[in-house]
Design an enzyme around this catalytic site. Structure first.
Site, PDB file in Angstrom:
ATOM      1  N   GLY A 229       0.852  -1.198   0.000  1.00 54.90           N
ATOM      2  CA  GLY A 229       0.000   0.000   0.000  1.00 54.90           C
ATOM      3  C   GLY A 229       0.878   1.234   0.000  1.00 54.90           C
ATOM      4  O   GLY A 229       2.102   1.149   0.121  1.00 54.90           O
TER       5      GLY A 229
ATOM      6  N   GLY B 153       2.756   3.572   1.453  1.00 54.80           N
ATOM      7  CA  GLY B 153       3.341   3.747   2.783  1.00 54.80           C
ATOM      8  C   GLY B 153       3.987   5.107   2.967  1.00 54.80           C
ATOM      9  O   GLY B 153       4.249   5.551   4.084  1.00 54.80           O
ATOM     10  N   ARG B 154       4.297   5.747   1.857  1.00 57.44           N
ATOM     11  CA  ARG B 154       4.891   7.094   1.950  1.00 57.44           C
ATOM     12  C   ARG B 154       4.348   7.971   0.830  1.00 57.44           C
ATOM     13  O   ARG B 154       5.009   8.898   0.377  1.00 57.44           O
ATOM     14  CB  ARG B 154       6.408   7.000   1.830  1.00 57.44           C
ATOM     15  CG  ARG B 154       6.770   6.308   0.551  1.00 57.44           C
ATOM     16  CD  ARG B 154       8.159   6.340   0.181  1.00 57.44           C
ATOM     17  NE  ARG B 154       8.305   5.201  -0.737  1.00 57.44           N
ATOM     18  CZ  ARG B 154       9.380   4.876  -1.352  1.00 57.44           C
ATOM     19  NH1 ARG B 154      10.449   5.579  -1.158  1.00 57.44           N
ATOM     20  NH2 ARG B 154       9.430   3.845  -2.160  1.00 57.44           N
TER      21      ARG B 154
ATOM     22  N   LYS C  21       4.611  12.144  -2.739  1.00 54.22           N
ATOM     23  CA  LYS C  21       5.443  11.011  -2.316  1.00 54.22           C
ATOM     24  C   LYS C  21       6.456  11.537  -1.311  1.00 54.22           C
ATOM     25  O   LYS C  21       7.205  12.460  -1.610  1.00 54.22           O
ATOM     26  CB  LYS C  21       6.139  10.420  -3.546  1.00 54.22           C
ATOM     27  CG  LYS C  21       6.774   9.076  -3.285  1.00 54.22           C
ATOM     28  CD  LYS C  21       7.280   8.471  -4.592  1.00 54.22           C
ATOM     29  CE  LYS C  21       8.217   7.317  -4.287  1.00 54.22           C
ATOM     30  NZ  LYS C  21       8.922   6.863  -5.495  1.00 54.22           N
TER      31      LYS C  21
ATOM     32  N   ASP D 118       3.916  -4.921  -7.680  1.00 48.67           N
ATOM     33  CA  ASP D 118       3.318  -3.665  -7.200  1.00 48.67           C
ATOM     34  C   ASP D 118       3.942  -2.464  -7.912  1.00 48.67           C
ATOM     35  O   ASP D 118       3.515  -1.330  -7.693  1.00 48.67           O
ATOM     36  CB  ASP D 118       3.492  -3.520  -5.682  1.00 48.67           C
ATOM     37  CG  ASP D 118       4.926  -3.651  -5.241  1.00 48.67           C
ATOM     38  OD1 ASP D 118       5.576  -4.639  -5.608  1.00 48.67           O
ATOM     39  OD2 ASP D 118       5.431  -2.742  -4.549  1.00 48.67           O
TER      40      ASP D 118
ATOM     41  N   ASP E 281       8.142   3.812 -10.425  1.00 50.27           N
ATOM     42  CA  ASP E 281       9.128   3.491  -9.388  1.00 50.27           C
ATOM     43  C   ASP E 281      10.557   3.639  -9.907  1.00 50.27           C
ATOM     44  O   ASP E 281      11.142   2.699 -10.427  1.00 50.27           O
ATOM     45  CB  ASP E 281       8.911   2.090  -8.789  1.00 50.27           C
ATOM     46  CG  ASP E 281       9.650   1.960  -7.456  1.00 50.27           C
ATOM     47  OD1 ASP E 281      10.764   2.508  -7.339  1.00 50.27           O
ATOM     48  OD2 ASP E 281       9.109   1.338  -6.529  1.00 50.27           O
TER      49      ASP E 281
HETATM   50  P1  AMP Z   1       8.838   0.485  -3.255  1.00 51.36           P
HETATM   51  O1  AMP Z   1      10.188  -0.004  -2.924  1.00 51.36           O
HETATM   52  O2  AMP Z   1       8.797   1.937  -3.568  1.00 51.36           O
HETATM   53  O3  AMP Z   1       8.164  -0.307  -4.324  1.00 51.36           O
HETATM   54  O4  AMP Z   1       7.969   0.337  -1.922  1.00 51.36           O
HETATM   55  C1  AMP Z   1       7.548  -0.897  -1.397  1.00 51.36           C
HETATM   56  C2  AMP Z   1       6.634  -0.662  -0.217  1.00 51.36           C
HETATM   57  O5  AMP Z   1       7.358  -0.068   0.882  1.00 51.36           O
HETATM   58  C3  AMP Z   1       5.482   0.279  -0.502  1.00 51.36           C
HETATM   59  O6  AMP Z   1       4.364  -0.188   0.229  1.00 51.36           O
HETATM   60  C4  AMP Z   1       5.990   1.602   0.033  1.00 51.36           C
HETATM   61  O7  AMP Z   1       4.949   2.475   0.350  1.00 51.36           O
HETATM   62  C5  AMP Z   1       6.740   1.138   1.279  1.00 51.36           C
HETATM   63  N1  AMP Z   1       7.768   2.117   1.684  1.00 51.36           N
HETATM   64  C6  AMP Z   1       8.941   2.365   1.061  1.00 51.36           C
HETATM   65  N2  AMP Z   1       9.622   3.329   1.709  1.00 51.36           N
HETATM   66  C7  AMP Z   1       8.876   3.710   2.760  1.00 51.36           C
HETATM   67  C8  AMP Z   1       9.037   4.684   3.814  1.00 51.36           C
HETATM   68  N3  AMP Z   1      10.105   5.459   3.902  1.00 51.36           N
HETATM   69  N4  AMP Z   1       8.047   4.784   4.732  1.00 51.36           N
HETATM   70  C9  AMP Z   1       6.953   4.017   4.660  1.00 51.36           C
HETATM   71  N5  AMP Z   1       6.739   3.094   3.697  1.00 51.36           N
HETATM   72  C10 AMP Z   1       7.688   2.937   2.759  1.00 51.36           C
HETATM   73 MG    MG Z   2       6.842   0.858  -5.506  1.00 57.20          MG
END
Ligand code: AMP
Ligand code: MG
Length: 494
Positions: A87, A89-90, A110, A250, A260
């Site tokens: 989901g 997350g940031r 973001k 995702d 991404d």
């Molecule tokens: P990603 O590596 O961008 O594909 O992120 C994978 C998951 O980790 C997603 O659910 C992001 O929202 C979560 N995520 C990545 N970095 C952070 C962060 N600094 N704080 C909270 N959630 C994060």
């Molecule tokens: Mg991502």
């Protein structure tokens, strides 16, 4: 107060698709860059976005009227393992607007603070990650690829804690939607067929209103459209030497846009098994694996769609399999068409595959620069009248071991009727001079994070906005790294 004409269709879906959540304010919002052309496309006044009021909205400190902020939920396969709950997350979706092109766009912050999906993360983003995404996503757009875009970058005046303290920032990301394969997987895992069908309808209406067969079997029509879109997208990545680095389910959008820009990179020297990402130990997402991984991810989408494809499971599986099986040939078709453009061919004959394969073998063997090899072929496709300042001759020459290949290529070209200057003009539109070279990206990020100097970042973004127009004055942006400048690893930077 300038207005943003929000119309938030995703927030009108049932509440189990997201959590309503406002961004968390930051200490001191500071405008770094606003993308004027994109703002105008979205019907937003770019000067207002640069004002204190606009900057406060882009930092998440103020909510613009009509915004209905949500964090969306999804799941996904990360490096092949299923994670049932991911989901935003940031990230927080502020809402959607209809652009002057009639297309609906998401406006998402973001790095805007924690959400219920942060899983222990801080919801923040370091400045370097924000600038990298700004540079590379806008470069991809200028190169003609479907991609999420960067509307703005703002500094937060706060530090984020990673291995060390880093300056924080917020990126405003724009996409046709942020619906991922993982969004479907989330509902499939819960056997929530009603949600799956709603999502199918939403995506079709939004991205594929003219999909053939939409009325008969919407889920199948959607799967087929997604297969076409991804075949075209991944072919373009391959043809530009782009390595995504984290092709988790995702990170694959139903809109067919690249998303991404964490550990991504463009290759300098051609190496088919190239991996940059520091966490990709097995090379799962290596350059030459990208089409196969896309195929795997599409199978995951098909699997998630099964209950929506047919009531009878066996028939659903047969429909899914037949659709997914079309991907390799779809990809090859798109790749061959792109190769033809890069090589200056009006038609790609069966025998041209061997010609192209041999070129790639030679490029790998002699570790030739991917971008400049093709750009130089474009230079050589016709006598250049404008002189050396408009060609990359001073940066790169086809080396001797390739001369026999060059002769065969010329012979092949002479079998077609296209006038040389016309062919060259077309080749120049398929073979960029400028890509976001890793060492230049690094240089821009370092200047910004270490000395607060955004001039290299701004100059790089400006140059990459016209990737096909070479000019000797910009030679340093087209020059491959010296050995000591070469970047060998990239990091997720979250
Ligand atoms: P990603 O590596 O961008 O594909 O992120 C994978 C998951 O980790 C997603 O659910 C992001 O929202 C979560 N995520 C990545 N970095 C952070 C962060 N600094 N704080 C909270 N959630 C994060
Ligand atoms: Mg991502």
């Amino acid at each position: 107060m300038a207005a943003i004409a929000f119309d938030n269709s995703y927030a009108r879906l049932p509440e189990r698709f997201y959590t309503r959540r406002a961004p968390t304010a930051v200490a001191q919002p500071g405008s770094i860059r606003v993308n004027h052309a994109l703002a105008t496309l979205l019907g937003i006044d770019p000067l207002w976005l640069e004002s204190a009021e606009g900057t406060a909205v882009l930092a998440g400190n103020t909510l613009a009227a009509g915004s209905d902020p949500i964090a969306t939920v999804y799941a996904g396969h990360q490096f092949g393992s299923y994670n049932p709950q991911l989901g935003d997350g940031r990230a927080i979706l502020l809402g959607e607007v209809i652009g002057t092109d009639g297309i609906r766009y998401d406006i998402q912050l973001k790095g805007s603070g924690p959400t219920p999906y942060s899983r222990g993360g801080d919801g923040r983003a370091p400045l370097a990650a924000v600038l990298r995404e700004y540079i590379v996503s806008e470069a991809m757009y200028a190169l003609g690829l479907p991609t999420t875009r960067a509307l703005a970058a703002v500094s937060t005046g706060e530090q984020v804690v990673r291995e060390s303290f880093l300056p924080g920032a917020v990126l405003t990301r724009v996409a046709r939607s942020h619906i991922r394969i993982g969004t479907f997987q989330f509902f499939a895992a819960r056997q929530d067929v009603e949600a799956l069908k709603l999502l199918v309808g939403h995506v079709l209406a939004r991205h594929y209103p003219d999909a053939p067969g939409r009325g008969d079997n919407p889920a199948l029509a959607l799967l087929q459209q997604m297969i076409h879109a991804q075949a075209a997208l991944i072919a373009q990545w391959q043809l530009l030497g782009f390595i995504h680095g984290v092709m988790n389910t995702d990170n694959m959008l139903l809109s067919g846009e690249t998303i991404d820009y964490g550990p991504c990179a463009f290759m300098d020297e051609y190496q088919p098994d190239k991996v940059f990402s520091s966490i990709d130990h097995a090379g799962r997402y290596a350059y030459h694996n990208q089409p196969g991984i896309a195929h795997w991810n599409l199978a995951a989408l098909a699997q998630a769609l099964l209950p929506a494809l047919h009531e009878d499971q066996e028939q659903a599986v047969a429909l899914a399999q037949a659709a997914v099986d079309t991907f390799p040939e779809r990809f090859s078709q798109a790749h061959r068409a792109g190769l033809a453009r890069k090589l200056g061919l009006a038609e790609f004959l069966v025998t041209d595959q061997a010609l192209a394969d041999e070129l790639f073998q030679l490029m790998a063997q002699h570790r030739l620069d991917f971008t400049l090899t093709f750009r130089r072929l474009a230079d050589l496709a016709a006598p250049t009248e404008a002189g050396p300042g408009t060609t990359v001759e001073e940066l790169f020459e086809i080396p001797d071991p390739l001369l026999p290949w060059l002769a065969r290529w010329r012979e092949r070209l002479s079998a077609e009727q296209t006038p040389a200057t016309e062919r060259q003009a077309l080749m120049y539109t398929a073979n960029p001079a400028f890509i976001p070279r890793n060492h230049l990206v690094e240089e821009a990020l370092q200047a910004a994070t270490q000395s607060g100097d955004f001039a290299p970042f701004n100059a790089l973004v400006d140059t990459l906005a016209k990737p096909f127009a070479y000019d000797r004055a910009l030679a340093r942006y087209a020059t491959p790294p010296r050995p000591e400048q070469a970047v060998t690893q990239t990091f997720c930077g979250t």
